[in-house]
Design a protein around this motif. Structure first.
Motif, PDB file in Angstrom:
ATOM      1  N   UNK A 289      29.580  50.297 -25.927  1.00 26.08           N
ATOM      2  CA  UNK A 289      28.228  50.721 -26.156  1.00 26.08           C
ATOM      3  C   UNK A 289      27.964  51.531 -27.281  1.00 26.08           C
ATOM      4  N   UNK A 290      26.672  51.746 -27.604  1.00 22.40           N
ATOM      5  CA  UNK A 290      26.652  52.503 -28.801  1.00 22.40           C
ATOM      6  C   UNK A 290      26.470  53.984 -28.564  1.00 22.40           C
ATOM      7  N   UNK A 291      27.290  54.705 -29.369  1.00 25.16           N
ATOM      8  CA  UNK A 291      27.232  56.272 -29.124  1.00 25.16           C
ATOM      9  C   UNK A 291      26.127  56.954 -28.952  1.00 25.16           C
ATOM     10  N   UNK A 292      25.810  57.773 -27.816  1.00 26.03           N
ATOM     11  CA  UNK A 292      24.814  58.382 -27.914  1.00 26.03           C
ATOM     12  C   UNK A 292      23.573  57.522 -27.282  1.00 26.03           C
ATOM     13  N   UNK A 293      23.765  56.290 -26.994  1.00 26.52           N
ATOM     14  CA  UNK A 293      22.558  55.383 -26.600  1.00 26.52           C
ATOM     15  C   UNK A 293      23.054  54.483 -25.463  1.00 26.52           C
ATOM     16  N   UNK A 294      23.743  55.015 -24.600  1.00 26.47           N
ATOM     17  CA  UNK A 294      24.301  54.102 -23.552  1.00 26.47           C
ATOM     18  C   UNK A 294      23.305  53.405 -22.749  1.00 26.47           C
ATOM     19  N   UNK A 295      22.189  54.166 -22.646  1.00 21.09           N
ATOM     20  CA  UNK A 295      21.003  53.379 -21.889  1.00 21.09           C
ATOM     21  C   UNK A 295      20.410  52.139 -22.481  1.00 21.09           C
ATOM     22  N   UNK A 296      20.831  51.842 -23.965  1.00 21.67           N
ATOM     23  CA  UNK A 296      20.807  50.565 -24.362  1.00 21.67           C
ATOM     24  C   UNK A 296      21.544  49.350 -23.884  1.00 21.67           C
ATOM     25  N   UNK A 297      22.609  49.769 -23.204  1.00 22.14           N
ATOM     26  CA  UNK A 297      23.204  48.688 -22.532  1.00 22.14           C
ATOM     27  C   UNK A 297      24.810  48.787 -22.828  1.00 22.14           C
TER      28      UNK A 297
END
Length: 331
Positions: A289-297
């Motif tokens: 997942x993208x660092x600092x943006x786990x909410x994206x998926x």
């Protein structure tokens, strides 16, 4: 199976276990992304070389068997997207099922997954799930009395109970025996057939937690059956396990609503009574997942090595090889 065939299979497995390492390599990750795969909850990877089949396929050890838990419902939802109306971090689960003996993919195997929602609630068992809010529906009551009594008793009993403690749902970490469903909800449950390369993929949400267990997903692999108008029927269950999440990813998820609203104390991967502590062999997923943006998926992957000739239903009441001794008593 003939005795000669069994002998050959045993010898092949012995060679595979000597050569195989259960090593997962997180590759092809873009800048700013996070990948986790480890032999424990620390996030540190293992080193070593995996065995190779004649075709170049990486050989894996048998994936650890664990308890089925009390909340399994037989496959009746053949689907890829199991989210329904559940809120949470989008999660894609990609699993590959191979014969741990030959390293060949298992085609047309039925793979079940099921798990709780972001607040610890299981579909089919909403009244039994404790949830992240302490109640059956995951939401704390709003009609608590304000005039609590002040004359509480002071003569508390001092004796030690001698009877067998009751078993309950997942809130108490017990209840290894199957429970009958209490409602007709079926969110976050589904079954897919593996393709010719042994792959299945599910769309769901990142699971939450409940008292006594770390974050996990249940899974089963069935072989020898066939698809019918009512679902997958026949055959036998060759694997019952659980899929686990690195502690760093769980901590990241806990910063995002609705996970951040949970009032339930969380059990870590190290303290869990089911996770056998042996990395990918024990069901530890590789997460991207993208660092600092786990909410994206999040994308979760794992190769599961199974023995299609064996039967493992997860209901025999005994701890499986590689699992903790208390695994059979928990969910």
């Amino acid at each position: 199976m003939s005795e000669n065939a069994k002998h050959k299979r045993t010898m092949t497995r012995r060679r595979a276990l000597v050569a195989g390492g259960g090593v997962v390599v997180a590759a092809g990750i873009g800048a700013g992304a996070v990948a986790t795969a480890s032999a424990g909850s620390s996030g540190k990877g293992t080193s070593g070389s995996s065995g190779k089949s004649a075709s170049g396929e990486a050989c894996y050890r048998l994936t650890s068997e664990t308890t089925e838990g009390p909340y399994y419902i037989d496959a009746d939802k053949i689907r890829r997207d199991i989210t329904e109306d559940r809120e949470g971090i989008p999660l894609t689960v990609r699993l590959k099922v191979i014969d741990a003996d030959t390293c060949k993919p298992l085609r047309n195997a039925a793979v079940d997954i099921w798990h709780c929602d972001a607040l610890g609630i299981y579909s089919g068992y909403e009244s039994l799930s404790t949830g992240g809010g302490g109640g059956g529906g995951g939401t704390p009551p709003t009609d608590m009395p304000t005039d609590m009594p002040t004359d509480m008793p002071t003569d508390m009993p001092s004796g030690t109970p001698t009877g067998t403690p009751p078993t309950g749902g997942p809130g108490g970490g017990g209840g290894g025996g199957h429970e009958e469903p209490t409602d007709d909800k079926r969110y976050l449950r589904g079954t897919q057939l593996t393709d010719k390369q042994g792959y299945v993929e599910f769309k769901t949400v990142f699971p939450g937690w409940y008292r006594g267990r770390c974050v996990h997903v249940h899974t089963k692999v069935h072989v020898g059956g066939k698809m019918t108008s009512t679902g997958y029927e026949g055959g036998h269950t060759c694997h019952t396990g659980q899929l686990f999440f690195a502690e760093s990813a769980v901590l990241d998820s806990a910063k995002v609503a609705p996970y951040s609203t949970s009032t339930t104390e969380r059990t870590t991967l190290d303290d869990d009574t089911i996770y056998p502590g042996n990395g990918t062999e024990g069901g530890l997923l590789t997460l991207k997942y993208r660092k600092g943006a786990i909410a994206k998926g999040v994308v979760a992957t794992l190769t599961m090595g199974v023995d299609p000739d064996e039967t493992h239903t997860g209901t025999d009441g005994g701890a499986q090889p590689g699992a903790s001794a208390s695994a059979s008593a928990s969910s």
